[in-house]
Write an enzyme that holds these catalytic residues in place. Structure first.
Site, PDB file in Angstrom:
ATOM      1  N   LYS A 131       0.402  -6.825   4.774  1.00  0.00           N
ATOM      2  CA  LYS A 131       0.872  -5.751   5.641  1.00  0.00           C
ATOM      3  C   LYS A 131      -0.061  -4.533   5.593  1.00  0.00           C
ATOM      4  O   LYS A 131      -0.565  -4.192   4.523  1.00  0.00           O
ATOM      5  CB  LYS A 131       2.270  -5.370   5.126  1.00  0.00           C
ATOM      6  CG  LYS A 131       3.054  -4.420   5.991  1.00  0.00           C
ATOM      7  CD  LYS A 131       4.464  -4.212   5.428  1.00  0.00           C
ATOM      8  CE  LYS A 131       4.838  -2.747   5.493  1.00  0.00           C
ATOM      9  NZ  LYS A 131       6.182  -2.442   5.027  1.00  0.00           N
TER      10      LYS A 131
ATOM     11  N   LYS B 135      -0.555   2.151   3.424  1.00  0.00           N
ATOM     12  CA  LYS B 135      -1.302   3.357   3.084  1.00  0.00           C
ATOM     13  C   LYS B 135      -1.895   3.251   1.689  1.00  0.00           C
ATOM     14  O   LYS B 135      -2.795   3.998   1.352  1.00  0.00           O
ATOM     15  CB  LYS B 135      -0.478   4.653   3.186  1.00  0.00           C
ATOM     16  CG  LYS B 135       0.985   4.518   3.354  1.00  0.00           C
ATOM     17  CD  LYS B 135       1.651   5.876   3.616  1.00  0.00           C
ATOM     18  CE  LYS B 135       3.149   5.730   3.499  1.00  0.00           C
ATOM     19  NZ  LYS B 135       3.938   6.738   4.087  1.00  0.00           N
TER      20      LYS B 135
ATOM     21  N   LYS C 284       5.941  -2.169  -8.566  1.00  0.00           N
ATOM     22  CA  LYS C 284       5.567  -0.774  -8.849  1.00  0.00           C
ATOM     23  C   LYS C 284       5.394  -0.547 -10.341  1.00  0.00           C
ATOM     24  O   LYS C 284       4.565   0.259 -10.755  1.00  0.00           O
ATOM     25  CB  LYS C 284       6.599   0.205  -8.276  1.00  0.00           C
ATOM     26  CG  LYS C 284       6.506   0.317  -6.766  1.00  0.00           C
ATOM     27  CD  LYS C 284       7.172   1.563  -6.222  1.00  0.00           C
ATOM     28  CE  LYS C 284       7.005   1.641  -4.716  1.00  0.00           C
ATOM     29  NZ  LYS C 284       7.751   2.746  -4.111  1.00  0.00           N
TER      30      LYS C 284
END
Ligand code: TRP
Length: 334
Positions: free
Chosen positions: A200, A203, A116
């Site tokens: 995976k 979103k 992140k």
């Protein structure tokens, strides 16, 4: 233990417009099966969400929408406790205390922090760094025995265990040591992106066709599946190297309740066009009742409010007990 049952706690961030097919098939759908056997506590992790900049009105709307999605997916508010993380101030309070029992080095090793901070290099705030400690507080406040999460959260659960064991080592048995609960791939825990079936379904996929949202209209679901990446073999089979087809077979199997073998048998001799059309239809059909229930719930905001208000009361009671115990242990005067 709550009411003599083992405790399950999990949380989802209200960060996207809706949950993905991966969230539903890999998580919520399986949680429905746990609701009778365990005391289940589900949180909307809005305090985690503000580690990335959010629009307040959107965050508010997404919080309520996520609650409606939990319920629409089949989780019964009479059997599970739902609350919004920021309703229960004990989360922030325990996180502070646990901060003092967590090393900088441990937090620096978290792969999600590394990812992140790379993705959001302009906003590497202290909350992003401290995120796993807040998550440890979320879990430990409820003395959770099991925490259902995706693989990407496993490292955070391991850290939670380390912090809890360290604290217990100093002060005695204060916290239950939680185990991660990761559903088997056959239960849909590994739904991959439609455009990149090696990672995976997410979103944050930059390709809008890569991810199905549970609130996508049927025609959008069918279109996205039609465009899913497969391979050039034109054989519907489940085996290594056929990531795209394997993923569609898994989706079909979870959507219809058929086994992978049964699914494969159905498409022997058929082309990818027919196969994808069937997967698209089955997925849209599987999500249809959820969408109907969701739309009804969103018309009834008073009901949703009553759910999170009463869930918040219950959560405050449980969390307050643990927090008071911890505060006494460390020598705070209450
Ligand atoms: N960090 C989790 C995620 O992004 C969400 C979360 C917050 C959570 N607190 C939790 C999950 C406690 C399980 C338990 O997926």
């Amino acid at each position: 233990m709550i009411n003599d049952k083992k405790v399950i706690l999990s949380g989802i961030q209200p960060s996207g417009d809706s949950l993905t097919l991966g969230n539903y098939m890999g998580a919520l759908k399986n949680w429905v099966k746990l609701q009778d056997e365990y005391s289940c506590v589900y949180m909307i992790a809005n305090m985690h969400t503000i580690t990335l900049r959010q629009e307040p009105a959107k965050l508010r709307a997404r919080t309520l929408s996520l609650l409606a999605q939990y319920i629409a997916a089949g989780l019964d508010p009479e059997k599970n406790v739902f609350f919004i993380q920021s309703q229960v101030s004990a989360h922030a309070e325990l996180a502070w205390i646990l901060n003092c029992y967590t090393q900088m080095g441990e937090l620096s090793r978290m792969t999600q922090f590394k990812d992140k901070s790379q993705k959001h290099a302009d906003n590497i705030n202290a909350g992003l760094f401290d995120y796993p400690v807040l998550m440890a507080a979320d879990i430990l406040l409820y003395q959770a025995d099991m925490v259902p999460v995706g693989k990407d959260q496993k490292q955070h659960i391991e850290l939670t265990r380390d912090i809890a064991q360290r604290f217990n080592g100093i002060y005695g048995d204060v916290f239950t040591i939680p185990d991660p609960y990761i559903a088997p791939p056959s239960a849909g825990s590994n739904i991959m992106g439609l455009q990149d079936p090696t990672s995976k379904m997410s979103k944050s996929d930059p390709n809008p066709n890569g991810c199905i949202y549970i609130l996508d209209p049927p025609e959008v679901i069918i279109r996205k599946i039609k465009r899913a990446v497969t391979d050039s073999e034109a054989e519907v089979a489940y085996r290594e190297g056929k990531d795209g087809v394997n993923n569609l077979l898994t989706i079909y199997s979870v959507a219809t309740g058929k086994s992978i073998d049964e699914a494969v048998a159905e498409f022997v001799g058929k082309g990818y066009g027919d196969f994808k059309a069937a997967v698209g239809e089955a997925t849209a059909e599987c999500l249809r009742p959820i969408q109907e229930k969701y739309n009804d719930l969103m018309k009834n905001k008073d009901y949703l409010e009553s759910v999170y208000r009463s869930g918040g009361d219950t959560a405050r009671r449980i969390a307050g007990r643990t927090l008071a115990k911890v505060q006494k242990k460390v020598g705070f005067i209450l």
